[in-house]
Design a protein around this motif. Structure first.
Motif, PDB file in Angstrom:
ATOM      1  N   ARG A 117       0.830  -1.209   0.000  1.00 23.12           N
ATOM      2  CA  ARG A 117       0.000   0.000   0.000  1.00 23.12           C
ATOM      3  C   ARG A 117       0.869   1.266   0.000  1.00 23.12           C
ATOM      4  N   ILE A 118       1.923   1.251   0.816  1.00 20.66           N
ATOM      5  CA  ILE A 118       2.819   2.405   0.881  1.00 20.66           C
ATOM      6  C   ILE A 118       3.583   2.570  -0.429  1.00 20.66           C
ATOM      7  N   LEU A 119       4.086   1.461  -0.962  1.00 15.60           N
ATOM      8  CA  LEU A 119       4.869   1.545  -2.206  1.00 15.60           C
ATOM      9  C   LEU A 119       4.014   1.945  -3.397  1.00 15.60           C
ATOM     10  N   GLU A 120       2.773   1.505  -3.440  1.00 13.00           N
ATOM     11  CA  GLU A 120       1.881   1.901  -4.531  1.00 13.00           C
ATOM     12  C   GLU A 120       1.654   3.408  -4.526  1.00 13.00           C
ATOM     13  N   HIS A 121       1.615   3.988  -3.362  1.00 11.76           N
ATOM     14  CA  HIS A 121       1.465   5.446  -3.262  1.00 11.76           C
ATOM     15  C   HIS A 121       2.611   6.145  -3.978  1.00 11.76           C
ATOM     16  N   TYR A 122       3.831   5.653  -3.760  1.00 14.49           N
ATOM     17  CA  TYR A 122       4.991   6.293  -4.385  1.00 14.49           C
ATOM     18  C   TYR A 122       5.116   5.931  -5.857  1.00 14.49           C
ATOM     19  N   GLY A 157      11.282 -11.726   5.496  1.00 14.94           N
ATOM     20  CA  GLY A 157      12.602 -11.121   5.348  1.00 14.94           C
ATOM     21  C   GLY A 157      12.898 -10.748   3.908  1.00 14.94           C
ATOM     22  N   GLU A 158      12.498 -11.615   2.981  1.00 13.43           N
ATOM     23  CA  GLU A 158      12.687 -11.339   1.558  1.00 13.43           C
ATOM     24  C   GLU A 158      11.875 -10.114   1.137  1.00 13.43           C
ATOM     25  N   SER A 159      10.659 -10.002   1.660  1.00 15.20           N
ATOM     26  CA  SER A 159       9.806  -8.854   1.339  1.00 15.20           C
ATOM     27  C   SER A 159      10.423  -7.552   1.827  1.00 15.20           C
ATOM     28  N   TRP A 160      10.939  -7.573   3.057  1.00 18.90           N
ATOM     29  CA  TRP A 160      11.581  -6.370   3.584  1.00 18.90           C
ATOM     30  C   TRP A 160      12.820  -6.013   2.766  1.00 18.90           C
ATOM     31  N   ARG A 161      13.544  -7.001   2.291  1.00 17.25           N
ATOM     32  CA  ARG A 161      14.736  -6.717   1.495  1.00 17.25           C
ATOM     33  C   ARG A 161      14.365  -5.985   0.197  1.00 17.25           C
ATOM     34  N   PRO A 239       5.432  -0.173   7.951  1.00 16.72           N
ATOM     35  CA  PRO A 239       5.270   0.625   6.725  1.00 16.72           C
ATOM     36  C   PRO A 239       4.530   1.944   6.968  1.00 16.72           C
ATOM     37  N   LEU A 240       3.480   1.891   7.779  1.00 15.72           N
ATOM     38  CA  LEU A 240       2.659   3.072   8.039  1.00 15.72           C
ATOM     39  C   LEU A 240       3.361   4.078   8.945  1.00 15.72           C
ATOM     40  N   ILE A 241       4.043   3.607   9.968  1.00 16.03           N
ATOM     41  CA  ILE A 241       4.647   4.510  10.952  1.00 16.03           C
ATOM     42  C   ILE A 241       6.110   4.814  10.600  1.00 16.03           C
ATOM     43  N   VAL A 242       6.940   3.799  10.589  1.00 15.32           N
ATOM     44  CA  VAL A 242       8.374   4.010  10.358  1.00 15.32           C
ATOM     45  C   VAL A 242       8.633   4.499   8.933  1.00 15.32           C
ATOM     46  N   GLY A 243       8.036   3.806   7.960  1.00 11.75           N
ATOM     47  CA  GLY A 243       8.277   4.163   6.563  1.00 11.75           C
ATOM     48  C   GLY A 243       7.850   5.585   6.237  1.00 11.75           C
ATOM     49  N   ARG A 244       6.626   5.944   6.617  1.00  8.80           N
ATOM     50  CA  ARG A 244       6.127   7.275   6.285  1.00  8.80           C
ATOM     51  C   ARG A 244       6.871   8.368   7.049  1.00  8.80           C
ATOM     52  N   CYS A 245       7.218   8.100   8.305  1.00 10.57           N
ATOM     53  CA  CYS A 245       8.034   9.071   9.056  1.00 10.57           C
ATOM     54  C   CYS A 245       9.367   9.304   8.350  1.00 10.57           C
ATOM     55  N   THR A 319     -13.735 -14.196  17.868  1.00 10.39           N
ATOM     56  CA  THR A 319     -13.623 -13.751  16.476  1.00 10.39           C
ATOM     57  C   THR A 319     -12.277 -14.173  15.912  1.00 10.39           C
ATOM     58  N   LYS A 320     -12.281 -14.733  14.707  1.00 12.08           N
ATOM     59  CA  LYS A 320     -11.025 -15.111  14.047  1.00 12.08           C
ATOM     60  C   LYS A 320     -10.147 -13.883  13.835  1.00 12.08           C
ATOM     61  N   TYR A 321      -8.874 -14.061  14.093  1.00  4.82           N
ATOM     62  CA  TYR A 321      -7.941 -12.940  14.001  1.00  4.82           C
ATOM     63  C   TYR A 321      -7.692 -12.546  12.551  1.00  4.82           C
ATOM     64  N   LYS A 322      -7.794 -11.258  12.276  1.00  8.33           N
ATOM     65  CA  LYS A 322      -7.433 -10.667  10.995  1.00  8.33           C
ATOM     66  C   LYS A 322      -6.422  -9.569  11.285  1.00  8.33           C
ATOM     67  N   GLY A 323      -5.229  -9.700  10.721  1.00  6.82           N
ATOM     68  CA  GLY A 323      -4.175  -8.727  10.985  1.00  6.82           C
ATOM     69  C   GLY A 323      -4.509  -7.340  10.467  1.00  6.82           C
ATOM     70  N   PHE A 324      -3.823  -6.345  11.018  1.00  6.83           N
ATOM     71  CA  PHE A 324      -4.060  -4.953  10.634  1.00  6.83           C
ATOM     72  C   PHE A 324      -3.695  -4.713   9.172  1.00  6.83           C
ATOM     73  N   ARG A 325      -4.666  -4.187   8.439  1.00  8.88           N
ATOM     74  CA  ARG A 325      -4.450  -3.791   7.046  1.00  8.88           C
ATOM     75  C   ARG A 325      -5.020  -2.398   6.846  1.00  8.88           C
ATOM     76  N   MET A 326      -4.233  -1.529   6.281  1.00 12.35           N
ATOM     77  CA  MET A 326      -4.694  -0.160   6.041  1.00 12.35           C
ATOM     78  C   MET A 326      -5.955  -0.194   5.179  1.00 12.35           C
ATOM     79  N   TRP A 327      -6.990   0.516   5.616  1.00  9.11           N
ATOM     80  CA  TRP A 327      -8.254   0.530   4.875  1.00  9.11           C
ATOM     81  C   TRP A 327      -8.561   1.909   4.287  1.00  9.11           C
ATOM     82  N   TRP A 328      -7.717   2.884   4.586  1.00  9.71           N
ATOM     83  CA  TRP A 328      -7.997   4.240   4.115  1.00  9.71           C
ATOM     84  C   TRP A 328      -7.019   4.656   3.023  1.00  9.71           C
TER      85      TRP A 328
END
Length: 328
Positions: A117-122, A157-161, A239-245, A319-328
């Motif tokens: 989501r962050i990379l698509e913005h750029y 780890g590969e994704s972060w690289r 991505p949302l906090i560290v990356g954008r900062c 409730t089944k766990y769903k990880g945080f995903r940016m929705w905005w």
């Protein structure tokens, strides 16, 4: 909303009756403890047991960082929301291989989603990062077939690289080739390390206000002397906090060369640099979004705690766990 309180100077933090002071040779500052969420000690701070007893009663965490800006530990008050039943169920989900890998996959999948989501913005702003995005999408497709935590960690780890490979194309200033941690060798690695530590402690603070045990985790292996659940949850928010900062600080020239100091093979923030980063970080935590379930605006900081609540509901079978995903 209560605020974080940051102490960069050296000095003494002490309590006198029901008032907390920070003092040194130059200042004597009263800390409005009723308005404080947590305290960050980034200088050499002297404290006593009277202060810790008072802060514990107020459920306030102290986070400590050393001279180099590395996180060293926290004063973690006695749990005031302790629930033996929740902790037993939390541990059961760790011990059950199927339950653990389900939660771990949600964490990795959500982390990669937020990276994209962050990379698509750029990319939409004419940054030539399409090839890296495609490689990260390939990593995402491997998650469902992963059979072990080790395999998931490799995928993440590969994704972060690939994510870090986009930095040289997104950032307009400073050079960056690869991620180097201890010690960070340049300005970018210095900022990433410091912001990661700030995010980890912010998540840890929010977990304290849930019934979860922060040392029982699902993606990262639980070890002594670390709150590994805070590492799990931090991954999804990097991505949302560290990356954008980071991108804002550098591309808007908020932080510059004079805000760093270089010692031998390391690059560290000086006091002016720490103040700049803390202001940017705190400002980002204070941003708010409309929450689809709560039907009200919540801060980014509150999202960390809500992630903990979601894990509690999963552990008790609600409730089944769903990880945080940016929705905005």
């Amino acid at each position: 909303m209560k605020d974080n309180f940051y102490i960069i100077q050296n000095g003494t933090l002490k309590r006198k009756e029901n008032t907390v002071y920070f003092t040194n040779e130059n200042i004597r500052k009263i800390i409005p403890i009723e308005k404080i969420h947590s305290v960050y000690c980034l200088g050499e701070i002297s404290i006593n047991s009277k202060l810790l007893t008072y802060l514990s009663r107020k459920n306030i965490i102290l986070h400590f960082f050393n001279y180099y800006g590395y996180y060293t530990g926290s004063f973690y008050p006695r749990d005031y929301l302790v629930s033996g039943d929740i902790i037993v169920k939390q541990v059961k989900h760790y011990l059950d291989p199927e339950e653990r890998i389900f939660i771990a996959k949600e964490i990795v999948s959500s982390t990669i989603y937020n990276i994209l989501r962050i990379l698509e913005h750029y990319r939409k702003h004419n940054k030539d990062i399409k090839s890296e995005i495609l490689k990260i999408r390939e990593c995402d497709q491997k998650i469902n077939s992963a059979k072990s935590i080790e395999e998931l960690m490799q995928i993440e780890g590969e994704s972060w690289r690939y994510y870090y490979q986009t930095f040289s194309k997104i950032l307009n200033f400073f050079e960056f080739q690869s991620r180097v941690r201890r010690p960070p060798d340049n300005e970018i690695n210095c900022l990433i390390s410091f912001l990661n530590s700030l995010l980890y402690t912010a998540v840890l603070t929010e977990l304290y206000h849930t019934q979860l045990n922060p040392s029982v985790s699902y993606l990262h292996e639980p070890f002594v002397r670390r709150f590994s659940l805070a590492l799990d949850i931090s991954e999804m928010f990097k991505p949302l906090i560290v990356g954008r900062c980071l991108f804002n600080l550098i591309n808007k020239r908020i932080i510059k060369e004079e805000n760093f100091r270089k010692d031998l093979n390391s690059c560290l923030l000086n006091d002016s640099g720490k103040r700049i980063v803390l202001k940017e970080f705190d400002g980002r935590l204070s941003l708010t979004v409309d929450h689809p379930s709560l039907k009200r605006r919540v801060s980014y900081k509150r999202l960390f705690r809500l992630e903990g609540y979601k894990l509690v509901k999963h552990c008790i079978g609600d409730t089944k766990y769903k990880g945080f995903r940016m929705w905005w």
